[in-house]
Every structure is written in C-alpha cells, then in structure tokens.
Design a protein around this motif. Structure first.
Motif, PDB file in Angstrom:
ATOM      1  N   TYR A 240     -12.917   7.189  12.191  1.00 51.62           N
ATOM      2  CA  TYR A 240     -13.216   7.120  10.581  1.00 51.62           C
ATOM      3  C   TYR A 240     -13.673   8.484  10.016  1.00 51.62           C
ATOM      4  CZ  TYR A 240     -13.368   2.074  11.589  1.00 51.62           C
ATOM      5  OH  TYR A 240     -12.945   0.713  11.869  1.00 51.62           O
ATOM      6  N   CYS A 241     -14.214   9.476  10.738  1.00 56.62           N
ATOM      7  CA  CYS A 241     -14.046  10.749   9.936  1.00 56.62           C
ATOM      8  C   CYS A 241     -13.022  11.113   9.517  1.00 56.62           C
ATOM      9  CB  CYS A 241     -15.122  11.677  10.654  1.00 56.62           C
ATOM     10  SG  CYS A 241     -16.921  11.459  10.606  1.00 56.62           S
ATOM     11  N   GLY A 242     -11.960  11.166  10.837  1.00 65.01           N
ATOM     12  CA  GLY A 242     -10.481  11.303  10.344  1.00 65.01           C
ATOM     13  C   GLY A 242     -10.165  10.920   9.223  1.00 65.01           C
ATOM     14  N   ILE A 243     -10.256   9.592   9.122  1.00 60.16           N
ATOM     15  CA  ILE A 243      -9.412   9.125   7.856  1.00 60.16           C
ATOM     16  C   ILE A 243      -9.971   9.334   6.694  1.00 60.16           C
ATOM     17  CG2 ILE A 243      -9.611   6.884   6.781  1.00 60.16           C
ATOM     18  CD1 ILE A 243      -7.374   7.026   8.861  1.00 60.16           C
ATOM     19  N   ILE A 244     -11.438   9.783   6.535  1.00 63.13           N
ATOM     20  CA  ILE A 244     -12.070  10.021   5.424  1.00 63.13           C
ATOM     21  C   ILE A 244     -11.517  11.401   4.918  1.00 63.13           C
ATOM     22  CG2 ILE A 244     -14.275  10.781   4.381  1.00 63.13           C
ATOM     23  CD1 ILE A 244     -15.714   8.665   6.040  1.00 63.13           C
ATOM     24  N   LEU A 245     -11.173  12.577   6.040  1.00 62.01           N
ATOM     25  CA  LEU A 245     -10.803  13.747   5.791  1.00 62.01           C
ATOM     26  C   LEU A 245      -9.530  13.623   4.856  1.00 62.01           C
ATOM     27  CD1 LEU A 245     -11.457  16.056   8.728  1.00 62.01           C
ATOM     28  CD2 LEU A 245     -12.166  16.154   6.443  1.00 62.01           C
ATOM     29  N   VAL A 246      -8.629  12.672   5.463  1.00 60.20           N
ATOM     30  CA  VAL A 246      -7.231  12.593   4.988  1.00 60.20           C
ATOM     31  C   VAL A 246      -7.224  12.081   3.424  1.00 60.20           C
ATOM     32  CG1 VAL A 246      -4.847  11.670   5.500  1.00 60.20           C
ATOM     33  CG2 VAL A 246      -6.352  12.608   7.368  1.00 60.20           C
ATOM     34  N   PHE A 247      -8.000  10.985   3.532  1.00 57.72           N
ATOM     35  CA  PHE A 247      -8.182   9.988   2.373  1.00 57.72           C
ATOM     36  C   PHE A 247      -8.629  11.109   1.283  1.00 57.72           C
ATOM     37  CE2 PHE A 247     -10.995   7.652  -0.492  1.00 57.72           C
ATOM     38  CZ  PHE A 247     -10.066   6.777  -1.001  1.00 57.72           C
ATOM     39  N   VAL A 248      -9.796  11.890   1.474  1.00 59.67           N
ATOM     40  CA  VAL A 248     -10.063  12.683   0.132  1.00 59.67           C
ATOM     41  C   VAL A 248      -9.302  13.781  -0.139  1.00 59.67           C
ATOM     42  CG1 VAL A 248     -11.816  14.875  -0.330  1.00 59.67           C
ATOM     43  CG2 VAL A 248     -12.683  12.612   1.096  1.00 59.67           C
ATOM     44  N   HIS A 249      -8.398  14.032   0.834  1.00 60.63           N
ATOM     45  CA  HIS A 249      -7.271  15.244   0.709  1.00 60.63           C
ATOM     46  C   HIS A 249      -6.271  14.492  -0.324  1.00 60.63           C
ATOM     47  CE1 HIS A 249      -3.222  16.657   1.621  1.00 60.63           C
ATOM     48  NE2 HIS A 249      -3.763  17.871   1.749  1.00 60.63           N
TER      49      HIS A 249
ATOM     50  N   LEU B 214      -6.618  12.040  -2.192  1.00 60.47           N
ATOM     51  CA  LEU B 214      -7.127  12.070  -3.607  1.00 60.47           C
ATOM     52  C   LEU B 214      -7.107  13.460  -4.552  1.00 60.47           C
ATOM     53  CD1 LEU B 214     -10.544   9.946  -3.153  1.00 60.47           C
ATOM     54  CD2 LEU B 214      -8.547   9.209  -4.446  1.00 60.47           C
ATOM     55  N   GLN B 215      -7.547  14.623  -3.827  1.00 58.09           N
ATOM     56  CA  GLN B 215      -7.646  15.634  -4.345  1.00 58.09           C
ATOM     57  C   GLN B 215      -5.890  16.086  -4.537  1.00 58.09           C
ATOM     58  OE1 GLN B 215      -9.842  18.109  -1.565  1.00 58.09           O
ATOM     59  NE2 GLN B 215     -11.464  17.603  -2.522  1.00 58.09           N
ATOM     60  N   GLY B 216      -5.155  15.773  -3.688  1.00 57.05           N
ATOM     61  CA  GLY B 216      -3.821  15.927  -4.103  1.00 57.05           C
ATOM     62  C   GLY B 216      -3.077  15.395  -5.023  1.00 57.05           C
TER      63      GLY B 216
ATOM     64  N   GLY C  96       0.705  -1.049  -0.048  1.00 58.01           N
ATOM     65  CA  GLY C  96       0.122   0.152   0.068  1.00 58.01           C
ATOM     66  C   GLY C  96       0.727   1.177  -0.012  1.00 58.01           C
ATOM     67  N   LEU C  97       2.026   1.140   0.693  1.00 55.81           N
ATOM     68  CA  LEU C  97       2.806   2.492   0.784  1.00 55.81           C
ATOM     69  C   LEU C  97       3.432   2.729  -0.700  1.00 55.81           C
ATOM     70  CD1 LEU C  97       4.786   1.835   4.025  1.00 55.81           C
ATOM     71  CD2 LEU C  97       3.553   3.905   3.352  1.00 55.81           C
ATOM     72  N   GLN C  98       3.132   1.937  -1.656  1.00 53.50           N
ATOM     73  CA  GLN C  98       3.514   2.280  -2.886  1.00 53.50           C
ATOM     74  C   GLN C  98       2.827   3.505  -3.649  1.00 53.50           C
ATOM     75  OE1 GLN C  98       5.804  -1.236  -5.295  1.00 53.50           O
ATOM     76  NE2 GLN C  98       3.860  -2.011  -4.254  1.00 53.50           N
ATOM     77  N   TYR C  99       1.545   3.477  -2.666  1.00 49.87           N
ATOM     78  CA  TYR C  99       0.423   4.268  -3.599  1.00 49.87           C
ATOM     79  C   TYR C  99      -0.038   5.314  -2.767  1.00 49.87           C
ATOM     80  CZ  TYR C  99       0.393   0.020  -6.484  1.00 49.87           C
ATOM     81  OH  TYR C  99       0.618  -1.096  -6.939  1.00 49.87           O
ATOM     82  N   ILE C 100       0.163   5.601  -1.333  1.00 46.99           N
ATOM     83  CA  ILE C 100      -0.214   6.374  -0.572  1.00 46.99           C
ATOM     84  C   ILE C 100       0.648   7.283   0.205  1.00 46.99           C
ATOM     85  CG2 ILE C 100      -2.489   5.499  -0.641  1.00 46.99           C
ATOM     86  CD1 ILE C 100      -1.992   4.449   2.355  1.00 46.99           C
ATOM     87  N   SER C 101       0.413   8.451   0.898  1.00 48.84           N
ATOM     88  CA  SER C 101       1.338   9.013   1.793  1.00 48.84           C
ATOM     89  C   SER C 101       1.649   8.153   2.978  1.00 48.84           C
ATOM     90  CB  SER C 101       1.102  10.307   2.064  1.00 48.84           C
ATOM     91  OG  SER C 101      -0.139  10.228   2.766  1.00 48.84           O
ATOM     92  N   VAL C 102       2.735   8.314   3.699  1.00 44.76           N
ATOM     93  CA  VAL C 102       2.938   7.903   4.987  1.00 44.76           C
ATOM     94  C   VAL C 102       2.086   8.304   6.075  1.00 44.76           C
ATOM     95  CG1 VAL C 102       5.445   7.448   4.525  1.00 44.76           C
ATOM     96  CG2 VAL C 102       4.820   9.491   5.526  1.00 44.76           C
ATOM     97  N   GLY C 103       1.370   9.556   5.951  1.00 49.87           N
ATOM     98  CA  GLY C 103       0.597   9.908   6.886  1.00 49.87           C
ATOM     99  C   GLY C 103      -0.814   9.318   6.994  1.00 49.87           C
TER     100      GLY C 103
ATOM    101  N   ALA D 229      -4.646   6.245  -4.705  1.00 47.90           N
ATOM    102  CA  ALA D 229      -5.095   6.230  -3.399  1.00 47.90           C
ATOM    103  C   ALA D 229      -6.172   5.200  -2.910  1.00 47.90           C
ATOM    104  CB  ALA D 229      -5.594   7.747  -3.009  1.00 47.90           C
ATOM    105  N   VAL D 230      -7.002   4.746  -3.961  1.00 51.45           N
ATOM    106  CA  VAL D 230      -7.883   3.861  -3.399  1.00 51.45           C
ATOM    107  C   VAL D 230      -7.357   2.531  -3.371  1.00 51.45           C
ATOM    108  CG1 VAL D 230     -10.074   2.745  -4.073  1.00 51.45           C
ATOM    109  CG2 VAL D 230      -9.623   5.293  -4.608  1.00 51.45           C
ATOM    110  N   ILE D 231      -6.566   2.095  -4.174  1.00 53.16           N
ATOM    111  CA  ILE D 231      -5.571   0.700  -4.138  1.00 53.16           C
ATOM    112  C   ILE D 231      -4.794   0.707  -2.928  1.00 53.16           C
ATOM    113  CG2 ILE D 231      -4.130  -0.636  -5.079  1.00 53.16           C
ATOM    114  CD1 ILE D 231      -5.269   0.454  -7.951  1.00 53.16           C
ATOM    115  N   GLY D 232      -3.963   1.840  -2.729  1.00 58.75           N
ATOM    116  CA  GLY D 232      -3.192   1.807  -1.686  1.00 58.75           C
ATOM    117  C   GLY D 232      -3.974   1.852  -0.270  1.00 58.75           C
TER     118      GLY D 232
END
Length: 306
Positions: free
Chosen positions: A148-157, A159-161, A104-111, A166-169
């Motif tokens: 889970y709301c916190g995760i959704i916030l960072v996940f959407v961020h 995606l927009q970035g 997963g780390l190949q696709y998303i940020s460490v945060g 990001a979905v696969i990761g």
C-alpha cells in the motif's frame, strides 16, 4: 484475470517442465496486463467503456461459448444452486470487475491501474480477516504495508503529474480489484467440484452476455459502426488480452502449481509500466519504479508464505 483456484500440492518438477511452465505463466501475465494499454489506444477513437467492453466480449464470447457447450455435452448437468452461483460469479468477477477497470482507465495511467489491480491478493487477505476471522501474521502485515505504501507513492505521483481525475479513476479501479477479490473467495469451493475450465467458460459466458446486453440497453446499435482500427484493437483485446491469458495461466497453474505461477505473474505490473512508456509515451520516473518495487515486494512476501 488470475485463474489460480486449482492449486494442488506441488512435487518435484523436471527442469524443462518448470521452465516451460514459467514461460507460459509470464506470457499470460504480460498479455493480460496489455489490456490496459489496448484500452488506452481504443479511447483515442472516442469510444466509451460501455462500447469498449462490449467489443471485447463480442470477440471473445464465441470461444468461451464453444467450450461451455462442449462441457455441457460431455459432463453431468450442474445443480440449480451451482448455476445461480456461477451467474453471480460471472457478474461479480468478470462483468463488474472489467467494467470498473475500463472506466477507471479513462482517468489514470496504465502503470497505476495495474498496480492497484495487483493488490487483489491483499484484498483477499483483508476480507478473510474481517469476515472469516482469519489471523493476519506479522509478515502478512509487513507485506500489506509495503504494497500500500507503493500504491500511495505512484498515486501521489499521478496527482502531481496533472492527472486531473486520478482520484475517481483510482477508486473505480479499486472497486474492480475488490470485486475480483470477492470472486476469488466465492469460487474456491465451487471450482473444486466443477473444475477450472468449466467454471471459467461458464462465468465468462455470463459476463459476455451481461456486457453485450448492457451495450444495447445503453447505446444505439449504430455505435457498432466504428473505424477499422477499433475492430482490430478490439480483436486483440478479446483474443490476446482475454482468451489467451485465461487459458495460459490455467495451464501454467496445472503444470507448475499456483504458488509458482502467481510469483511469475508478478512481472505483469512491470511489463505494463514499460509497455505504457513504449506504446503510449507515458513517462517512467524513479517514483514509479520505487512504488512498483514496493508493491512487488509485498506481493512476493504474501506468495512465499506457506
């Protein structure tokens, strides 16, 4: 890798012992979280997750093997059924969880990776509710909602970035968190009978063998020849991001109790966020900080519940 299965009733702890235990627990959480940053650095040398995790285990395996051999020589042999259970735990809790995490780390940020992994306690809660019919209280539902709301916030961020996969990761890291939650549930009874040190060393040996065998099955031996920085980073990954945090966290649990140690471990995702910015140049935004705060508040509510 939080070794908090040896919780016992906590009595009054002298202040120096409490401070020392908290320092060790925080240090272990920071070191364990750093593996995501180290993995990102290793990916810059164009190695894949199979090779990365194999190098990690090659450097850490001798230490866990030495402890396992010591335990086998000084303690009574385990029943056959417990040996099979440890085999399953090693494959689920360390091999599968770590492999999915590094993929997963190949696709998303460490945060984002660290925040998703930090949801493991909420997965334990949900699994026990669904399959063991455990009642979830209002404060626990509130904790779940905040996390889970916190995760959704960072996940959407992310995606927009422009994080293209990001979905696969996120799904891969989510699988990692769920597999580790299953490990925590299944090891509860076993750790009481054989002890944390024995269980961890045996399970890590199983995981190491699986990761190294996977490499030789899927990759040519020539892949072991890498630039020198890969060896140094893998050494850091195996020693400082695997061995040290496992035993530091275990020692902290024994010294100050699992509840206090787990609360100290909440510094993990925060440290990863700032380490990612400092070392990898990943930006820190207000949305990421808000999402991190929501996840931490949710986990804090869970950890405070008696």
């Amino acid at each position: 890798m939080n070794e908090n299965a040896t919780a016992s009733g906590q009595h009054t702890i002298p202040r120096p012992a409490l401070v020392a235990g908290l320092a060790i627990a925080i240090g272990g959480a920071v070191l364990f979280s750093t593996k995501a940053v180290v993995a990102k650095l290793l990916y810059r040398y164009h190695i894949d997750a199979v090779t990365l995790i194999a190098f990690r285990m090659l450097f850490s395996f001798p230490f866990f093997l030495a402890i396992a051999v010591w335990k086998m020589c000084t303690e009574a042999p385990l029943p056959v059924i417990d040996r099979w259970r440890i085999l399953g735990l090693g494959l689920i809790g360390y091999y599968l969880s770590s492999f999915l995490d590094f993929l997963g780390l190949q696709y998303i940020s460490v945060g984002l990776e660290r925040l998703i992994l930090f949801l493991t306690p909420t997965f334990v809660l949900l699994i026990t509710s669904l399959f063991l019919k455990r009642h979830i209280s209002r404060i626990e539902w509130a904790a779940l909602a905040a996390s889970y709301c916190g995760i959704i916030l960072v996940f959407v961020h992310d995606l927009q970035g422009g994080a293209g996969n990001a979905v696969i990761g996120s799904l891969l890291v989510l699988g990692s968190a769920i597999s580790y939650a299953l490990y925590l549930l299944f090891c509860g009874e076993l750790v009481k009978r054989i002890g944390t040190l024995r269980l961890v060393s045996y399970a890590m040996c199983v995981s190491s063998v699986a990761c190294i065998a996977q490499f030789f099955l899927l990759r040519p031996a020539s892949m072991l020849v890498q630039p020198m920085p890969v060896y140094w980073l893998s050494l850091v990954n195996g020693i400082f991001c695997t061995i040290f945090p496992v035993f530091m966290t275990m020692y902290a649990v024994r010294r100050i109790g699992a509840a206090t140690a787990s609360q100290a471990g909440m510094v993990g995702p925060v440290s990863t966020l700032f380490l990612g910015a400092l070392i990898l140049g990943e930006p820190i935004t207000a949305v990421q900080l808000a999402g991190t705060g929501m996840v931490l508040s949710g986990i804090y509510m869970l950890s405070m519940k008696k």
